[in-house]
Design a protein around this motif. Structure first.
Motif, PDB file in Angstrom:
ATOM      1  N   LEU A  22      22.117  62.654  62.099  1.00 47.79           N
ATOM      2  CA  LEU A  22      23.325  61.811  62.913  1.00 47.79           C
ATOM      3  C   LEU A  22      22.812  62.428  64.343  1.00 47.79           C
ATOM      4  O   LEU A  22      22.461  63.104  65.097  1.00 47.79           O
ATOM      5  CB  LEU A  22      24.547  63.344  62.775  1.00 47.79           C
ATOM      6  CG  LEU A  22      25.173  63.640  61.284  1.00 47.79           C
ATOM      7  CD1 LEU A  22      25.802  65.073  61.853  1.00 47.79           C
ATOM      8  CD2 LEU A  22      25.431  62.108  60.908  1.00 47.79           C
ATOM      9  N   VAL A  24      24.054  63.076  66.911  1.00 44.89           N
ATOM     10  CA  VAL A  24      24.613  64.850  68.004  1.00 44.89           C
ATOM     11  C   VAL A  24      22.912  65.361  67.814  1.00 44.89           C
ATOM     12  O   VAL A  24      23.242  66.100  68.677  1.00 44.89           O
ATOM     13  CB  VAL A  24      25.979  65.105  67.490  1.00 44.89           C
ATOM     14  CG1 VAL A  24      25.775  65.927  66.303  1.00 44.89           C
ATOM     15  CG2 VAL A  24      25.602  66.823  68.847  1.00 44.89           C
ATOM     16  N   TYR A  25      22.628  65.833  67.181  1.00 52.56           N
ATOM     17  CA  TYR A  25      21.656  66.147  66.578  1.00 52.56           C
ATOM     18  C   TYR A  25      20.500  65.347  67.042  1.00 52.56           C
ATOM     19  O   TYR A  25      19.328  66.400  67.357  1.00 52.56           O
ATOM     20  CB  TYR A  25      21.231  66.468  64.582  1.00 52.56           C
ATOM     21  CG  TYR A  25      22.578  67.466  64.015  1.00 52.56           C
ATOM     22  CD1 TYR A  25      22.187  68.657  64.744  1.00 52.56           C
ATOM     23  CD2 TYR A  25      23.127  67.075  62.890  1.00 52.56           C
ATOM     24  CE1 TYR A  25      23.201  69.751  64.426  1.00 52.56           C
ATOM     25  CE2 TYR A  25      23.608  67.532  62.741  1.00 52.56           C
ATOM     26  CZ  TYR A  25      24.048  69.380  63.303  1.00 52.56           C
ATOM     27  OH  TYR A  25      25.123  70.200  63.032  1.00 52.56           O
ATOM     28  N   ARG A  28      20.414  66.884  70.284  1.00 47.54           N
ATOM     29  CA  ARG A  28      20.433  67.930  70.673  1.00 47.54           C
ATOM     30  C   ARG A  28      18.766  68.142  70.557  1.00 47.54           C
ATOM     31  O   ARG A  28      18.460  69.551  70.911  1.00 47.54           O
ATOM     32  CB  ARG A  28      21.252  68.575  70.126  1.00 47.54           C
ATOM     33  CG  ARG A  28      22.875  68.940  70.145  1.00 47.54           C
ATOM     34  CD  ARG A  28      23.516  69.822  69.516  1.00 47.54           C
ATOM     35  NE  ARG A  28      23.015  70.934  69.293  1.00 47.54           N
ATOM     36  CZ  ARG A  28      23.129  71.962  69.807  1.00 47.54           C
ATOM     37  NH1 ARG A  28      24.330  72.092  71.103  1.00 47.54           N
ATOM     38  NH2 ARG A  28      23.254  73.020  69.876  1.00 47.54           N
ATOM     39  N   GLU A  29      18.210  67.758  69.523  1.00 52.32           N
ATOM     40  CA  GLU A  29      17.376  68.841  68.261  1.00 52.32           C
ATOM     41  C   GLU A  29      16.143  67.728  69.118  1.00 52.32           C
ATOM     42  O   GLU A  29      14.364  68.198  69.448  1.00 52.32           O
ATOM     43  CB  GLU A  29      17.073  68.465  67.111  1.00 52.32           C
ATOM     44  CG  GLU A  29      18.174  70.017  66.796  1.00 52.32           C
ATOM     45  CD  GLU A  29      18.322  70.296  64.922  1.00 52.32           C
ATOM     46  OE1 GLU A  29      18.271  69.040  64.646  1.00 52.32           O
ATOM     47  OE2 GLU A  29      19.267  71.148  64.844  1.00 52.32           O
ATOM     48  N   CYS A  60      29.221  63.074  66.277  1.00 55.19           N
ATOM     49  CA  CYS A  60      28.796  63.200  65.114  1.00 55.19           C
ATOM     50  C   CYS A  60      29.023  62.370  63.592  1.00 55.19           C
ATOM     51  O   CYS A  60      28.885  62.902  62.574  1.00 55.19           O
ATOM     52  CB  CYS A  60      29.790  64.654  64.892  1.00 55.19           C
ATOM     53  SG  CYS A  60      31.609  64.354  64.956  1.00 55.19           S
TER      54      CYS A  60
ATOM     55  N   ARG B 123      17.129  72.744  59.230  1.00 55.32           N
ATOM     56  CA  ARG B 123      18.288  72.953  59.388  1.00 55.32           C
ATOM     57  C   ARG B 123      18.924  72.027  57.996  1.00 55.32           C
ATOM     58  O   ARG B 123      19.463  72.349  57.225  1.00 55.32           O
ATOM     59  CB  ARG B 123      19.453  72.216  60.706  1.00 55.32           C
ATOM     60  CG  ARG B 123      20.660  72.373  60.846  1.00 55.32           C
ATOM     61  CD  ARG B 123      21.269  72.354  61.322  1.00 55.32           C
ATOM     62  NE  ARG B 123      20.163  72.270  63.390  1.00 55.32           N
ATOM     63  CZ  ARG B 123      21.202  73.052  63.681  1.00 55.32           C
ATOM     64  NH1 ARG B 123      22.603  74.065  63.545  1.00 55.32           N
ATOM     65  NH2 ARG B 123      21.005  73.206  65.355  1.00 55.32           N
TER      66      ARG B 123
ATOM     67  N   MET C   1      27.605  69.392  56.919  1.00 47.19           N
ATOM     68  CA  MET C   1      27.208  68.874  58.201  1.00 47.19           C
ATOM     69  C   MET C   1      26.177  68.099  58.611  1.00 47.19           C
ATOM     70  O   MET C   1      26.661  67.092  59.799  1.00 47.19           O
ATOM     71  CB  MET C   1      27.644  69.720  59.739  1.00 47.19           C
ATOM     72  CG  MET C   1      27.147  69.262  61.095  1.00 47.19           C
ATOM     73  SD  MET C   1      28.849  68.189  61.634  1.00 47.19           S
ATOM     74  CE  MET C   1      27.937  67.230  63.093  1.00 47.19           C
ATOM     75  N   PRO C   3      24.448  65.196  55.459  1.00 48.05           N
ATOM     76  CA  PRO C   3      24.776  64.442  54.698  1.00 48.05           C
ATOM     77  C   PRO C   3      23.205  64.638  54.044  1.00 48.05           C
ATOM     78  O   PRO C   3      22.198  65.001  54.194  1.00 48.05           O
ATOM     79  CB  PRO C   3      24.606  63.432  55.199  1.00 48.05           C
ATOM     80  CG  PRO C   3      25.068  62.883  56.591  1.00 48.05           C
ATOM     81  CD  PRO C   3      23.828  63.930  56.908  1.00 48.05           C
ATOM     82  N   LYS C  41      28.858  64.251  55.203  1.00 44.84           N
ATOM     83  CA  LYS C  41      28.805  65.111  55.880  1.00 44.84           C
ATOM     84  C   LYS C  41      29.570  66.491  54.971  1.00 44.84           C
ATOM     85  O   LYS C  41      28.559  67.324  55.508  1.00 44.84           O
ATOM     86  CB  LYS C  41      29.354  65.076  57.646  1.00 44.84           C
ATOM     87  CG  LYS C  41      28.795  64.321  58.547  1.00 44.84           C
ATOM     88  CD  LYS C  41      29.270  64.955  59.550  1.00 44.84           C
ATOM     89  CE  LYS C  41      30.776  64.137  59.828  1.00 44.84           C
ATOM     90  NZ  LYS C  41      31.251  65.149  61.442  1.00 44.84           N
TER      91      LYS C  41
END
Lengths: 153, 784, 280
Positions: A22, A24-25, A28-29, A60, B123, C1, C3, C41
Motif C-alpha cells: 500500500l 502508506v507502507y 513509511r517503510e 492505505c 510484516r 491491512m 492484501p 486489505k
C-alpha cells in the motif's frame, strides 16, 4: 516487483515495490516518511491521508504501484523553509491536536478542503472532514482552526 | 514555535503547546515508526470462536513458509511464563481469579484470544504465515450476556471456577430499606450500558529488544510504562532492574493502554528466545478483539424521595461484565464509581452492589471515566424519571438536592473538598436560555412537526486523581496512588523536569513546564519535561484516572519548593544573611529591605554545581525529588445540557447544541482544559448516539471494523459552548482533574434531551446508543 | 491491512484490459480501488491478478449527446460532482456523486468502479436505475448497452461478462418538467446509506404524473419501487404511493437497521423524495 517513480515532498524516488504494498507502507517503510500514520484497516479513519497531485487521498487505499508518476505531499513536506503551513500554524494556535496521531491526515485533508474552495462555512468544513476521525479533540478546535485559515471564522 | 515571555505567571494562561512542534511536522516516535537492525515481525493467531477447546495446533506448514523465523503455540510457550498477566485489583477476598497466560493453552475463551504466534522477516510475511497455522478447535458453549451468564446451566467461562460470578461487592450506609419504606415516591429504573471500544486512533504496538544477559528494552504504546515494568517481571521472571520500558509518542489511550497485554509479554519472550528485536503492530480489526473494552453493565437504580422532592435514599444493583479474563484493573472499574451514586446530591441513605460476571467476550477494563460514567448515567437518567414522577422541573429537583456546603462528607464515606454546584448550574442556565428552547419545542409540538426538539441536563460530580494510597490499600488495589517528580537545574540555568506521569495527548510537556516555571521564576521555554522512559523517570505511577495533575502536578510543586529551599540556603550563605531575610520573587532572591543585594536562582544553580562556596555539608548540585501521595481524591463537578433535534418519522437524532460548565478547580492552561472537555464530551455523546460494541448471544463480535463501530466524525457533531466555575481544591495549586469530566457528564444529558423531545408522545426511555431504529421503536411502542 | 499477494498488470487501453481479462485467471479490474482495496486489505477478497485500468486516459469524460449525457466509466466522483453538463441536464447524478463516501474517496473513486462493484447500498446504482440509464460494456465482441434495470443482478454481482469492461454510463437529459430527489439516511456522513431513495418525476400542473423511484440498500440489488411508481401513474397521492415503497423488497438486517425498520424508512424517505422531486 514493479518499478515505480514518484515525487515525494519534492524529492524524486525510484524504487521496486511489490504490487500489494500500500502507498502508506511505501511512504513509511521505503521512503522513511513515518509522519503518515495508519489508524484502521477499512479506509475509515483518514489518519493516512496524504496529497496525491494536490488532492487528499487515503494512502492505505492506494497501491504503491498506482502512485507511479504522481507527486505526493506528506506532512513532512508541508512546511516550507521551516515555516509551518497556515493550516499547521492554525492547528497549533487553536490547540487542534492532542495526541497528534490523526493530525497529519487531518491537516492534509484540511489543506485539500481549503484549496478546493469547499470550506465555505462551519457546516461545509465539518462535512468536508467526514473522512477523518479524531478521538481526542471532539473536532471543536480542528473546525475552528480550519475556519480560521479558510477565512470563515 | 512561538517563544513565550521570559517572566510572568504562566499558571492560568493558554501557553501554546510544546508538543506540537514534532506532532505537526510528522517528526514523531510512535512505536510503529521505530525499527532496529534485524527486527522481526510478530503476528498473533486468534480464536475465531468465542469458546473452544484447542485440540491441536499444527505449525509444520507455517514453519516451512517463506520468511518465517519461528512459530509457537500456547503450549510451546507455557514454560516461559512465571505468572499470568496480572490483575492488580482483587476487589474482594473471595474474588475468582482465573489464570491468564499470554497465549491460550487448552481453551480459547473469547473471540480473539491468542492461540499461536508467528514471527517472520516482514510484516506482510508474518501476516501471510499466520494464515497457515492449523488449529483444530472443538467449539464449546458460550454466552456474551451478563445476565444470562449468571443463570443456572450457563456455559462457564472457566470450568475450574465453577461459576461465572467473579465477585459481589457492596457498600452500604444508613438504612436504605427504611428510607424506601418511608418514601412518598420510589422510582426504580433499569439501564443497559453497552460495550464501548476505546478506539485510540493509534492502535497498540510493541518493539522488544533483549540483550545477552536479559536486559530488556520494550517500546510500547502504553499509558503505564512503570506499571508495565514491574508487571513484566511477574510474567517473564526477568527482574525489574533489567527492564527498561519506553512509552515514546503515544497516540491516545482513554484507558485502553492502561494495561499489561499479552503482546507485550509475547514480544519480550520471543525477542529473548530468538535474539532479535521483535515488533508487533495491532491492526484495527484486531484492536476490536484484543484490546480491552469498556462498560457492558446492567443497572437497576432506585431513588426514594419525599413528596417535596427531597431524595432520601439511593440504591444501585449492577451486574458488570468482566469479559473472559481479568486484565489489569478489570474488577475494580465499577468501584471507581461506587462512592458517587449520590451524584452531586445530598442523599443520606446509600447502597451499592456490584456483581462481576465472566462472559465469553474481550475483557473489559478502564475506558475514559471508568465506573463514573456508568454511575452518572443511571443517576442523571433517574433524576429525570423522578422529576416526571413528582411532576417537578428536573432543574428544580437537582437544585433542591444539591450539596450546598463544602467540605462535604457523603453517605458513601468520602469527603468532597470544594465545589459550588449551584453556581455551575446557574451559569449553564444563563448560557442555555431554556425559555427559548421550550418556546421552540412548544411551537413544533403545536405544529405537529416531524422534527421535535428537546433539552436534557446532567449535573455531575466525580472522584478522580487516583489516589490516596491508604484508601487504595483499603479497597484492595495492589499498588500505591502516589507520583514522583524530579527537578534538576543544569549548571547554566536550564531546567529538566522528570515526571512519573506518562502523557499520551494530555500536554504535560507544556503544563508541567508552566507549573514549574512559575514556582522557579523561569520561562516555560527553559523547562524541559522528560517522561515515558523508565530509565529516565525511575519512579512513577503513570497517567490514568485524571490523576496526573492532582498527583504528579502536586509532586512537581513540592519538588519545586525543595529546589527553592536549597537555592535559598546557598544564596543566604553567599550573601551572608539568614534564610529568613530572603524574599524569592520572579526567580530572584533579594535581601528584605535591600533589594540591591540579590542573586537569581540560575546563579544559585551555577553556584550549586561549581560547589566552590556552599554551606558546610551541603551536597553539590541542584536537583530535588518529591514523591507525593494525595490525602484525598479530586472532585470536579459541573452542569451540562444537550439540545437535540429528533426526526420522529425516522428516529434520526442530531445534536444541535451542547453546553458545559465545569468546575475543575484553578486552571493551569484554559485552552488545554477546553480541549480535554471537548474530547471528553464527544466520547459521552458518542456513547449516547453512535457507539456500541455489539456481540451476538454466543459472543461473536458483530462490530468488527470502523465501518460498523461508529466513531463519530466532525460531520455528526456541533461546536460546543463551554465555560468554567472555579472553586479552589484543597491542594497547593488548587487544581482538580479534568480528563474524564465530559465523558462522565455527556451521555445522560443527550438521552435526557431525546426523552424531553419525545415526552409529549409518552416516551420515557430510549436505550443507548439511541440509534434511529431505537428512537423510532420507542415512539412506536408508546403509540401502540 | 496487507492484501494477500497478487499479480499486477497495467492496462494501456480498454482493449488491452479486455485482452488481459481473457488471459489471466481470477483477475479483477482496479480503477480507483475504493471498493476493491478495502476488501482486499481485510483479505475478504483475494484476486490472483489486478488489472489496473486507472491509466487509461480516454474513459474519463462527461459528454453531451442528443438526448443524453455520456459519462466515461473512469470519471472520478469529484469530477462527476463538478461536471457542468450534469449539473445542468441531470443534476441528480452530480448530487449523488457528491454523497459517495468522503472527499478522499471521491478524489480517487470512479463512477464505473462504483457501479461495476454492484453494492446495493451504494449511492450511484440506485440513481442510475431511477434514471433508466444505460451502462455500456465493451468485450471481445464489441460494445453492448445494458439497461440499468438489467445490470444489477445480485449482491456485488452485475451483468458484466468476465471479459467485459464497463466503459460508459448514459443518463437522460432531464427536461424542465422533470423533478428529482436523492434522499439518503445514513448513520454517519461517511457511512453507506441505511436506506436511500432516488426519485425522478414528471410533473404537470403542479402534480406528479409519473415517477421513477429506486431504493438503495433494500435488497440484493438497487431496486425499483414498482408499486409506488404504479400508484403514481394511476393518479394516487404521494402519501398513498409512498406507503407502498417497500412492497416486494427484501431488505437486509444489520448493525445499521433491521429489515422492518428499513421497510419503514423506505416509505418515509420515498414520501420525502417525491415531495422534494415535485418541487425541484
Amino acid at each position: 516487483m514493479r518499478h515505480v517513480a514518484l515525487m515525494a515532498n519534492g524529492v524524486r524516488h525510484e524504487l521496486e515495490v511489490e504490487p500489494r504494498e500500500l502507498l502508506v507502507y511505501v511512504l513509511r517503510e521505503r521512503l522513511g516518511l513515518t509522519g503518515t500514520n495508519v489508524g484502521c484497516d477499512t479506509s475509515s479513519c483518514g489518519a493516512c491521508t496524504v496529497l496525491v497531485n494536490g488532492e487528499a487521498v487515503k494512502s492505505c487505499t492506494m497501491l504503491g504501484v498506482q502512485a507511479d508518476g504522481t507527486e505526493i505531499t506528506t506532512i513532512e513536506g508541508l512546511a516550507t523553509n521551516g515555516e509551518l503551513h497556515a493550516v499547521q500554524q492554525a492547528f497549533h494556535d487553536h490547540h487542534a491536536l492532542q495526541c497528534g496521531y490523526c493530525t497529519p491526515g487531518m491537516v492534509l485533508a484540511a489543506v485539500s478542503l481549503i484549496d478546493s474552495g469547499a470550506a465555505t462555512d462551519e457546516a461545509a468544513i465539518r462535512e468536508g472532514l467526514e473522512g477523518n476521525l479524531c478521538r481526542c479533540t471532539g473536532y471543536h478546535n480542528i473546525v475552528a482552526a480550519v475556519a480560521d485559515v479558510a477565512g470563515v471564522a | 514555535m512561538a517563544v513565550t515571555e521570559t517572566t510572568g505567571t504562566f499558571m492560568g494562561t493558554s501557553v501554546r503547546r510544546k508538543e506540537d512542534a514534532g506532532l505537526l511536522r510528522g517528526r514523531t516516535t510512535f512505536v510503529d515508526n521505530l525499527t532496529l537492525p534485524a527486527t522481526v515481525f510478530m503476528a498473533v493467531v486468534r480464536s475465531p470462536y468465542p469458546h473452544a477447546r484447542i485440540t491441536s495446533v499444527n505449525l509444520d506448514a507455517v514453519r516451512a513458509a517463506e520468511g518465517v523465523v519461528a512459530a509457537f503455540s500456547g503450549a510451546d510457550l507455557a514454560q516461559d511464563w512465571t505468572g499470568g498477566l496480572p490483575c492488580a485489583w482483587p476487589v474482594t477476598e473471595d474474588i475468582k481469579m482465573p489464570t491468564h497466560y499470554p497465549l491460550a493453552v487448552d481453551e480459547a475463551r473469547f473471540q480473539g484470544d491468542g492461540v499461536a504466534v508467528v514471527v517472520a522477516e516482514s510484516r506482510a510475511l508474518a501476516k501471510d504465515a499466520a494464515e497457515l497455522v492449523e488449529v483444530d478447535y472443538e467449539p464449546l458453549g458460550s454466552t456474551a450476556d451478563v445476565e444470562k451468564a449468571l443463570e443456572d446451566g450457563a456455559p462457564l467461562v472457566h470450568d475450574d471456577l465453577g461459576t461465572n460470578e467473579c465477585y459481589v461487592w457492596k457498600l452500604d450506609s444508613g438504612d436504605v430499606q427504611a428510607a424506601i419504606d418511608a418514601a412518598d415516591v420510589v422510582v426504580t429504573r433499569r439501564y443497559f450500558q453497552p460495550r464501548l471500544i476505546p478506539n485510540a486512533i493509534e492502535p497498540r504496538g510493541v518493539l522488544a529488544q533483549v540483550g545477552p544477559t536479559d536486559e530488556v528494552t520494550l517500546w510500547s504504546a502504553t499509558q503505564v510504562p512503570h506499571i508495565l515494568r514491574f508487571a513484566l517481571q511477574l510474567v517473564i521472571g526477568i527482574p525489574e532492574s533489567k527492564i527498561r520500558v519506553i512509552a515514546p509518542d503515544v497516540g491516545g489511550g482513554f484507558g485502553s493502554k492502561l494495561n499489561v497485554y499479552a503482546e507485550e509479554a509475547l514480544a519480550v519472550t520471543l525477542a529473548r528466545r530468538l535474539g532479535r528485536p521483535v515488533k508487533w503492530t495491532e491492526e484495527r480489526t484486531e484492536n476490536y478483539q484484543a484490546t480491552i473494552h469498556g462498560r457492558d453493565v446492567v443497572h437497576e437504580l432506585t431513588f426514594a424521595a419525599t413528596s417535596d422532592g427531597t431524595i432520601t435514599a439511593v440504591k444501585s444493583i449492577a451486574k458488570c461484565a468482566m469479559g473472559a479474563y481479568l486484565q489489569l484493573v478489570t474488577p475494580g472499574i465499577p468501584l471507581l464509581g461506587a462512592w458517587i451514586y449520590s451524584g452531586p446530591y445530598d442523599i443520606p441513605n446509600y447502597s451499592v452492589t456490584f456483581t462481576g460476571v465472566f462472559t465469553h467476550t474481550t475483557p473489559t477494563d478502564a475506558y475514559r471515566g471508568a465506573g463514573r460514567p456508568e454511575a452518572t448515567y443511571v443517576i442523571e437518567r433517574t433524576m429525570d424519571a423522578l422529576a416526571r414522577e413528582l411532576g417537578v422541573d428536573p432543574i428544580e429537583l437537582r437544585r433542591k438536592n444539591f450539596v450546598k456546603e463544602f467540605p462535604h462528607t457523603m453517605a458513601s464515606g468520602l469527603t468532597i473538598d470544594a465545589g459550588d454546584y449551584d453556581a455551575c448550574l446557574e451559569r449553564l442556565l444563563e448560557l442555555l436560555d431554556v425559555d427559548a428552547i421550550k418556546a421552540d419545542q412548544a411551537s413544533r409540538r403545536a405544529g405537529g412537526d416531524a422534527k421535535q426538539i428537546g433539552v436534557g441536563f446532567s449535573t455531575y460530580n466525580e472522584m478522580c486523581g487516583l489516589a490516596p494510597s491508604r484508601i487504595l490499600g483499603a479497597i484492595r488495589y495492589a499498588v500505591g496512588g502516589w507520583d514522583a517528580a524530579t527537578i534538576r537545574f543544569q549548571p547554566l540555568g536550564s531546567v529538566q523536569v522528570v515526571t512519573g506521569t506518562s502523557p499520551h495527548g494530555q500536554s504535560h510537556e507544556t503544563t508541567w513546564a508552566q507549573i514549574v516555571a512559575d514556582q522557579l521564576g523561569v520561562s516555560v521555554d527553559e523547562v524541559e519535561v522528560l517522561h515515558g522512559d523508565t530509565a529516565v523517570s525511575q519512579q512513577g505511577m503513570d497517567t490514568y484516572g485524571s490523576r496526573s495533575l492532582t498527583v504528579g502536578g502536586i509532586a512537581l510543586y513540592h519538588a519545586s519548593q525543595k529546589i527553592v529551599g536549597k537555592a535559598r540556603a546557598i544564596v543566604a550563605h553567599q550573601l551572608e544573611v539568614s534564610e529568613d531575610d530572603l524574599e524569592f520573587e520572579n526567580g530572584a532572591f533579594a535581601v528584605k529591605g535591600s533589594p540591591d543585594r540579590s542573586m537569581d536562582i540560575k546563579a544559585a544553580a551555577f553556584q550549586a554545581h561549581a560547589a566552590h562556596n556552599l554551606p558546610d555539608g551541603m551536597e553539590p548540585g541542584l536537583e530535588e525529588t518529591a514523591v507525593f501521595d494525595p490525602p484525598n481524591f479530586s472532585w470536579p463537578s459541573g452542569a451540562h445540557a444537550a439540545v437535540v433535534e429528533v426526526d420522529t418519522e425516522t428516529g434520526d437524532t442530531r445534536l444541535v447544541r451542547y453546553v458545559a460548565v465545569d468546575d475543575v478547580g484553578t486552571p493551569v492552561n484554559p485552552q488545554i482544559i477546553d480541549g480535554q472537555v471537548h474530547g471528553g464530551i464527544t466520547q459521552g455523546i458518542a456513547a449516547a448516539l453512535y457507539e456500541e460494541g455489539a456481540y451476538d448471544e454466543e459472543g461473536n463480535l458483530l462490530t468488527t471494523t470502523m465501518t460498523t463501530y461508529l466513531v463519530p466524525s466532525a460531520a455528526e457533531l456541533p461546536s460546543y459552548e463551554t465555560d468554567r466555575i472555579e472553586t479552589v481544591a484543597d491542594n497547593p495549586l488548587g487544581v482538580k482533574g479534568v480528563g474524564e469530566t465530559g465523558t462522565i457528564a455527556a451521555a445522560p444529558a443527550v438521552v435526557n434531551a431525546i426523552v424531553d423531545a419525545l415526552s409529549h408522545l409518552g416516551v420515557t426511555d430510549v436505550p443507548i446508543p439511541a440509534t434511529p431504529e431505537r428512537v423510532w421503536r420507542a415512539i412506536e411502542e408508546v403509540r401502540s | 491491512m496487507i492484501p494477500a499477494a497478487f499479480d499486477y498488470e497495467v492496462a494501456e487501453s480498454t482493449d488491452h484490459a479486455i485482452a488481459l481479462l481473457g488471459a489471466r485467471e481470477d483477475a479483477k479490474l482496479l480503477a480507483g480501488g475504493h471498493s476493491l482495496l478495502p476488501a482486499m486489505k481485510l483479505r475478504l477478497s483475494r484476486p490472483a491478478c489486478l488489472i489496473d485500468v486507472g491509466r487509461i486516459t480516454d474513459l474519463s469524460y462527461v459528454l453531451e449527446e442528443a438526448d443524453s449525457i455520456a459519462i466515461g466509466a473512469l470519471t472520478r466522483h469529484k469530477d462527476v460532482t463538478a461536471a457542468a453538463l450534469l449539473r445542468e441536464h441531470c443534476p441528480i447524478v452530480s448530487h449523488a456523486a457528491g454523497q459517495v463516501g468522503d472527499p478522499q474517496v471521491r478524489h480517487r473513486g470512479t463512477i464505473g468502479g462504483s457501479l461495476a462493484h454492484g453494492d446495493p447500498a451504494s449511492d450511484l446504482p440506485a440513481v442510475i436505475l431511477a434514471l433508466h440509464g444505460e451502462l455500456v460494456a465493451r468485450g471481445p465482441a464489441g460494445d453492448r448497452a445494458i439497461p440499468a434495470r438489467e445490470f444489477f443482478t445480485g449482491v456485488f454481482q452485475t451483468a458484466l461478462a468476465p471479459e467485459e469492461v464497463l466503459v460508459e454510463i448514459r443518463v437522460p437529459k432531464l427536461g424542465p418538467s422533470t423533478g428529482w430527489s436523492y434522499t439518503k439516511m445514513s448513520r454517519r456522513a461517511q457511512d453507506w446509506a441505511t436506506v436511500a431513495v432516488a426519485a425522478v418525476v414528471e410533473r404537470s400542473n403542479g402534480s406528479i404524473e409519473r415517477a421513477s423511484v429506486a431504493l438503495a440498500n433494500m435488497g440484493a440489488t438497487p431496486i425499483q419501487a414498482t408499486a409506488t411508481e404504479k400508484a403514481i401513474a394511476e393518479g394516487g397521492s404521494i402519501d398513498d404511493a409512498s406507503a407502498l415503497a417497500a412492497e416486494g423488497t427484501e431488505p437486509p438486517s444489520d448493525h445499521a437497521a433491521s429489515a422492518d425498520f428499513r421497510a419503514h424508512l423506505a416509505r418515509v424517505l420515498t414520501k420525502r423524495a417525491l415531495e422534494e422531486a415535485a418541487t425541484r
